[in-house]
Design a protein around this motif. Structure first.
Motif, PDB file in Angstrom:
ATOM      1  N   VAL A  77      36.162  47.258  53.467  1.00  0.00           N
ATOM      2  CA  VAL A  77      35.974  47.879  52.160  1.00  0.00           C
ATOM      3  C   VAL A  77      34.900  47.163  51.356  1.00  0.00           C
ATOM      4  CG1 VAL A  77      37.760  46.487  51.045  1.00  0.00           C
ATOM      5  CG2 VAL A  77      37.230  48.746  50.133  1.00  0.00           C
ATOM      6  N   THR A  78      34.597  45.909  51.682  1.00  0.00           N
ATOM      7  CA  THR A  78      33.582  45.173  50.936  1.00  0.00           C
ATOM      8  C   THR A  78      32.247  45.084  51.669  1.00  0.00           C
ATOM      9  OG1 THR A  78      34.415  43.091  51.856  1.00  0.00           O
ATOM     10  CG2 THR A  78      35.293  43.778  49.710  1.00  0.00           C
ATOM     11  N   SER A  79      32.132  45.680  52.831  1.00  0.00           N
ATOM     12  CA  SER A  79      30.877  45.618  53.593  1.00  0.00           C
ATOM     13  C   SER A  79      29.741  46.255  52.798  1.00  0.00           C
ATOM     14  CB  SER A  79      31.029  46.329  54.933  1.00  0.00           C
ATOM     15  OG  SER A  79      31.954  45.664  55.761  1.00  0.00           O
ATOM     16  N   GLY A  80      28.622  45.544  52.728  1.00  0.00           N
ATOM     17  CA  GLY A  80      27.460  46.077  52.038  1.00  0.00           C
ATOM     18  C   GLY A  80      27.526  46.033  50.531  1.00  0.00           C
ATOM     19  N   THR A  81      28.548  45.379  49.970  1.00  0.00           N
ATOM     20  CA  THR A  81      28.689  45.288  48.523  1.00  0.00           C
ATOM     21  C   THR A  81      28.430  43.847  48.066  1.00  0.00           C
ATOM     22  OG1 THR A  81      31.052  44.724  48.489  1.00  0.00           O
ATOM     23  CG2 THR A  81      30.484  47.052  48.676  1.00  0.00           C
ATOM     24  N   ILE A  82      28.602  43.622  46.775  1.00  0.00           N
ATOM     25  CA  ILE A  82      28.460  42.275  46.219  1.00  0.00           C
ATOM     26  C   ILE A  82      29.394  41.292  46.921  1.00  0.00           C
ATOM     27  CG2 ILE A  82      29.066  40.919  44.170  1.00  0.00           C
ATOM     28  CD1 ILE A  82      26.383  42.050  43.847  1.00  0.00           C
ATOM     29  N   PHE A  83      30.588  41.781  47.341  1.00  0.00           N
ATOM     30  CA  PHE A  83      31.594  40.913  47.947  1.00  0.00           C
ATOM     31  C   PHE A  83      31.484  40.850  49.463  1.00  0.00           C
ATOM     32  CE2 PHE A  83      33.992  42.504  44.083  1.00  0.00           C
ATOM     33  CZ  PHE A  83      33.759  41.349  43.345  1.00  0.00           C
ATOM     34  N   ALA A  84      30.375  41.239  50.036  1.00  0.00           N
ATOM     35  CA  ALA A  84      30.208  41.195  51.493  1.00  0.00           C
ATOM     36  C   ALA A  84      30.385  39.771  52.002  1.00  0.00           C
ATOM     37  CB  ALA A  84      28.835  41.732  51.876  1.00  0.00           C
ATOM     38  N   SER A  85      30.995  39.634  53.173  1.00  0.00           N
ATOM     39  CA  SER A  85      31.258  38.333  53.811  1.00  0.00           C
ATOM     40  C   SER A  85      32.157  37.460  52.944  1.00  0.00           C
ATOM     41  CB  SER A  85      29.941  37.599  54.115  1.00  0.00           C
ATOM     42  OG  SER A  85      29.104  38.374  54.943  1.00  0.00           O
ATOM     43  N   ARG A  86      33.046  38.080  52.202  1.00  0.00           N
ATOM     44  CA  ARG A  86      33.958  37.350  51.318  1.00  0.00           C
ATOM     45  C   ARG A  86      34.936  36.530  52.160  1.00  0.00           C
ATOM     46  NH1 ARG A  86      38.766  39.047  52.072  1.00  0.00           N
ATOM     47  NH2 ARG A  86      38.922  40.947  53.303  1.00  0.00           N
ATOM     48  N   LYS A  87      35.449  35.471  51.546  1.00  0.00           N
ATOM     49  CA  LYS A  87      36.491  34.660  52.165  1.00  0.00           C
ATOM     50  C   LYS A  87      37.782  34.713  51.359  1.00  0.00           C
ATOM     51  CE  LYS A  87      33.786  33.058  55.432  1.00  0.00           C
ATOM     52  NZ  LYS A  87      32.557  33.770  55.035  1.00  0.00           N
ATOM     53  N   LEU A  88      37.676  35.008  50.072  1.00  0.00           N
ATOM     54  CA  LEU A  88      38.859  35.070  49.219  1.00  0.00           C
ATOM     55  C   LEU A  88      39.670  36.336  49.517  1.00  0.00           C
ATOM     56  CD1 LEU A  88      37.383  34.005  45.752  1.00  0.00           C
ATOM     57  CD2 LEU A  88      38.701  32.610  47.337  1.00  0.00           C
ATOM     58  N   SER A  89      40.954  36.279  49.224  1.00  0.00           N
ATOM     59  CA  SER A  89      41.807  37.450  49.380  1.00  0.00           C
ATOM     60  C   SER A  89      41.473  38.465  48.291  1.00  0.00           C
ATOM     61  CB  SER A  89      43.279  37.050  49.293  1.00  0.00           C
ATOM     62  OG  SER A  89      43.583  36.587  47.982  1.00  0.00           O
ATOM     63  N   TYR A  90      41.931  39.701  48.478  1.00  0.00           N
ATOM     64  CA  TYR A  90      41.674  40.743  47.479  1.00  0.00           C
ATOM     65  C   TYR A  90      42.393  40.428  46.172  1.00  0.00           C
ATOM     66  CZ  TYR A  90      39.775  43.358  51.401  1.00  0.00           C
ATOM     67  OH  TYR A  90      39.017  43.747  52.480  1.00  0.00           O
ATOM     68  N   THR A  91      43.546  39.811  46.267  1.00  0.00           N
ATOM     69  CA  THR A  91      44.267  39.415  45.054  1.00  0.00           C
ATOM     70  C   THR A  91      43.479  38.383  44.267  1.00  0.00           C
ATOM     71  OG1 THR A  91      46.385  39.830  46.169  1.00  0.00           O
ATOM     72  CG2 THR A  91      46.435  38.519  44.154  1.00  0.00           C
ATOM     73  N   ASP A  92      42.916  37.397  44.977  1.00  0.00           N
ATOM     74  CA  ASP A  92      42.143  36.356  44.308  1.00  0.00           C
ATOM     75  C   ASP A  92      40.861  36.924  43.699  1.00  0.00           C
ATOM     76  OD1 ASP A  92      43.988  34.402  44.826  1.00  0.00           O
ATOM     77  OD2 ASP A  92      42.978  33.639  46.613  1.00  0.00           O
ATOM     78  N   LEU A  93      40.222  37.871  44.388  1.00  0.00           N
ATOM     79  CA  LEU A  93      39.014  38.490  43.837  1.00  0.00           C
ATOM     80  C   LEU A  93      39.339  39.263  42.568  1.00  0.00           C
ATOM     81  CD1 LEU A  93      37.109  39.854  46.973  1.00  0.00           C
ATOM     82  CD2 LEU A  93      36.450  37.960  45.495  1.00  0.00           C
ATOM     83  N   LEU A  94      40.434  40.003  42.591  1.00  0.00           N
ATOM     84  CA  LEU A  94      40.831  40.758  41.409  1.00  0.00           C
ATOM     85  C   LEU A  94      41.205  39.816  40.271  1.00  0.00           C
ATOM     86  CD1 LEU A  94      41.168  43.646  40.430  1.00  0.00           C
ATOM     87  CD2 LEU A  94      43.524  43.612  41.264  1.00  0.00           C
ATOM     88  N   ALA A  95      41.880  38.723  40.595  1.00  0.00           N
ATOM     89  CA  ALA A  95      42.229  37.731  39.575  1.00  0.00           C
ATOM     90  C   ALA A  95      40.979  37.083  38.998  1.00  0.00           C
ATOM     91  CB  ALA A  95      43.151  36.670  40.175  1.00  0.00           C
ATOM     92  N   ALA A  96      39.978  36.824  39.839  1.00  0.00           N
ATOM     93  CA  ALA A  96      38.728  36.227  39.361  1.00  0.00           C
ATOM     94  C   ALA A  96      38.038  37.144  38.362  1.00  0.00           C
ATOM     95  CB  ALA A  96      37.802  35.936  40.538  1.00  0.00           C
ATOM     96  N   ILE A  97      38.067  38.435  38.610  1.00  0.00           N
ATOM     97  CA  ILE A  97      37.451  39.397  37.683  1.00  0.00           C
ATOM     98  C   ILE A  97      38.191  39.406  36.356  1.00  0.00           C
ATOM     99  CG2 ILE A  97      36.977  41.846  37.304  1.00  0.00           C
ATOM    100  CD1 ILE A  97      36.481  42.087  40.309  1.00  0.00           C
ATOM    101  N   VAL A  98      39.519  39.365  36.406  1.00  0.00           N
ATOM    102  CA  VAL A  98      40.308  39.341  35.171  1.00  0.00           C
ATOM    103  C   VAL A  98      40.018  38.068  34.382  1.00  0.00           C
ATOM    104  CG1 VAL A  98      42.647  39.299  34.219  1.00  0.00           C
ATOM    105  CG2 VAL A  98      42.113  40.804  36.138  1.00  0.00           C
ATOM    106  N   ILE A  99      39.974  36.924  35.063  1.00  0.00           N
ATOM    107  CA  ILE A  99      39.650  35.661  34.388  1.00  0.00           C
ATOM    108  C   ILE A  99      38.259  35.743  33.756  1.00  0.00           C
ATOM    109  CG2 ILE A  99      39.166  33.212  34.773  1.00  0.00           C
ATOM    110  CD1 ILE A  99      41.301  33.266  36.973  1.00  0.00           C
ATOM    111  N   PHE A 100      37.332  36.345  34.478  1.00  0.00           N
ATOM    112  CA  PHE A 100      35.945  36.425  34.013  1.00  0.00           C
ATOM    113  C   PHE A 100      35.820  37.273  32.749  1.00  0.00           C
ATOM    114  CE2 PHE A 100      31.536  37.931  34.173  1.00  0.00           C
ATOM    115  CZ  PHE A 100      30.865  36.734  34.361  1.00  0.00           C
ATOM    116  N   VAL A 101      36.455  38.428  32.711  1.00  0.00           N
ATOM    117  CA  VAL A 101      36.313  39.312  31.544  1.00  0.00           C
ATOM    118  C   VAL A 101      37.154  38.832  30.369  1.00  0.00           C
ATOM    119  CG1 VAL A 101      35.801  41.304  33.011  1.00  0.00           C
ATOM    120  CG2 VAL A 101      38.156  40.903  32.261  1.00  0.00           C
ATOM    121  N   ASN A 102      38.170  38.002  30.619  1.00  0.00           N
ATOM    122  CA  ASN A 102      39.018  37.528  29.522  1.00  0.00           C
ATOM    123  C   ASN A 102      38.296  36.539  28.613  1.00  0.00           C
ATOM    124  OD1 ASN A 102      41.273  39.059  30.008  1.00  0.00           O
ATOM    125  ND2 ASN A 102      42.366  37.487  31.155  1.00  0.00           N
ATOM    126  N   GLY A 103      37.218  35.921  29.095  1.00  0.00           N
ATOM    127  CA  GLY A 103      36.478  34.988  28.252  1.00  0.00           C
ATOM    128  C   GLY A 103      35.540  35.733  27.320  1.00  0.00           C
TER     129      GLY A 103
END
Length: 317
Positions: free
Chosen positions: A73-99
């Motif tokens: 699902v992340t092939s060819g996107t910003i998250f290509a070759s990701r190592k983090l889990s989908y939960t961690d990626l979603l949590a990172a986005i929430v942390i990022f926008v909360n600031g």
């Protein structure tokens, strides 16, 4: 007295607790829904566009029936070759926008328990996704223009006798750059980094509709605006607003970006200033959107973006 939006319940529609409670399967479903909205989350081959695929459930990957290309699902996107889990990626986005004034990579690395390098690159990938909003943008209506200088800190001398006025151009490092912003009143904004405010103003004015009304201060390089637009000027040595002309919305953008530089990141290197300007523009434009809405916008932009040529393999050079 009316309550500020950020203090209201409407501003809080998504929390980290909710993200971690939803689990990996639900987070994975969110990524699929935003990557392939036209097929209700069903995979579409990024190579040939075929909608038929074999599901490799053990690796959360797909194999195209037509061309046999394997993708996720992340092939060819910003998250290509990701190592983090989908939960961690979603949590990172929430942390990022909360600031509201941004968030440092060090704090994100601690919140997610990842290396600083991981948090640094991930944050810049999200900023790159945010910048998609500015592609091809044209400003219209009442537009305010202004510029401010960032970066190039000059360390004061130890002894008072050796200190000089750091505001003087002769004492600058040569690394300071100007961020010029064009901002619609009650609308969107567009920020550009340039070596001079005059050059940045030329670039911004090219993205303003010719029927717009422009507001600027009395700096001489804004004189050319009168030949292109209905223009109002404000003399800041006399007043910040005369009831018609003002650049307070542009100053609000600079206030946020300045707080990001001084209070959150402490230093913004020249090559990355444009990315932080895009982030400040996104936060200003969507300051009345709930954190859940902002997270959805960032994730949707990230899934619609191509693999980053600047940040993919950044630490491997």
């Amino acid at each position: 007295m009316a309550q500020h939006f950020l203090l209201s319940a409407k501003a809080r529609t998504l929390s980290l607790a909710k993200v971690f409670r939803m689990g990996e399967d639900a987070a994975y479903g969110v990524f699929c829904d935003l990557r392939w909205p036209d097929t209700d989350g069903e995979p579409v081959c990024p190579k040939c566009g075929c909608t038929d695929a074999y599901h490799i459930s053990t690796r959360r990957k797909f194999k195209c029936v037509a061309c046999y290309h394997q993708y996720s699902v992340t092939s060819g996107t910003i998250f290509a070759s990701r190592k983090l889990s989908y939960t961690d990626l979603l949590a990172a986005i929430v942390i990022f926008v909360n600031g509201a004034k941004g968030i440092s990579a060090l704090q994100m690395s601690r919140d997610l328990d990842v290396q600083y390098k991981t948090a640094f690159v991930l944050s810049h990938k999200l900023r790159e996704a945010m910048a998609r909003e500015d592609i091809g943008r044209t400003l219209s209506g009442e537009v305010e223009l202004d510029g401010a200088y960032f970066g190039g800190h000059v360390r004061p001398a130890n002894r008072k006798d050796n200190r000089r006025d750091r505001r003087l151009a002769i004492n600058q490092t040569g690394k300071r750059q100007v961020v010029v912003v064009g901002r619609e009143r009650g609308g969107q904004s567009l920020a550009i980094v340039a070596k001079s405010e005059a050059r940045g103003g030329e670039m911004i004015s090219a993205s303003i509709h010719h029927m717009s009304t422009v507001h600027a201060d009395e700096a001489s390089h804004w004189d050319d605006l009168h030949a292109k637009f209905d223009t109002y000027r404000i003399n800041h040595t006399v007043a910040y607003s005369d009831g018609i002309a003002c650049t307070n919305q542009a100053e609000s953008f600079f206030s946020r970006l300045r707080r990001m530089e001084v209070g959150t990141h402490h230093h913004i290197a020249g090559p990355y200033l444009q990315a932080y300007a895009h982030e400040a523009s996104f936060r200003e434009d969507n300051r009345r959107v709930s954190n859940g809405g902002q997270a959805a916008m960032v994730l949707e932009a990230a899934m619609a973006s191509r693999q980053s040529r600047q940040w993919a393999g950044y630490w491997q050079r």
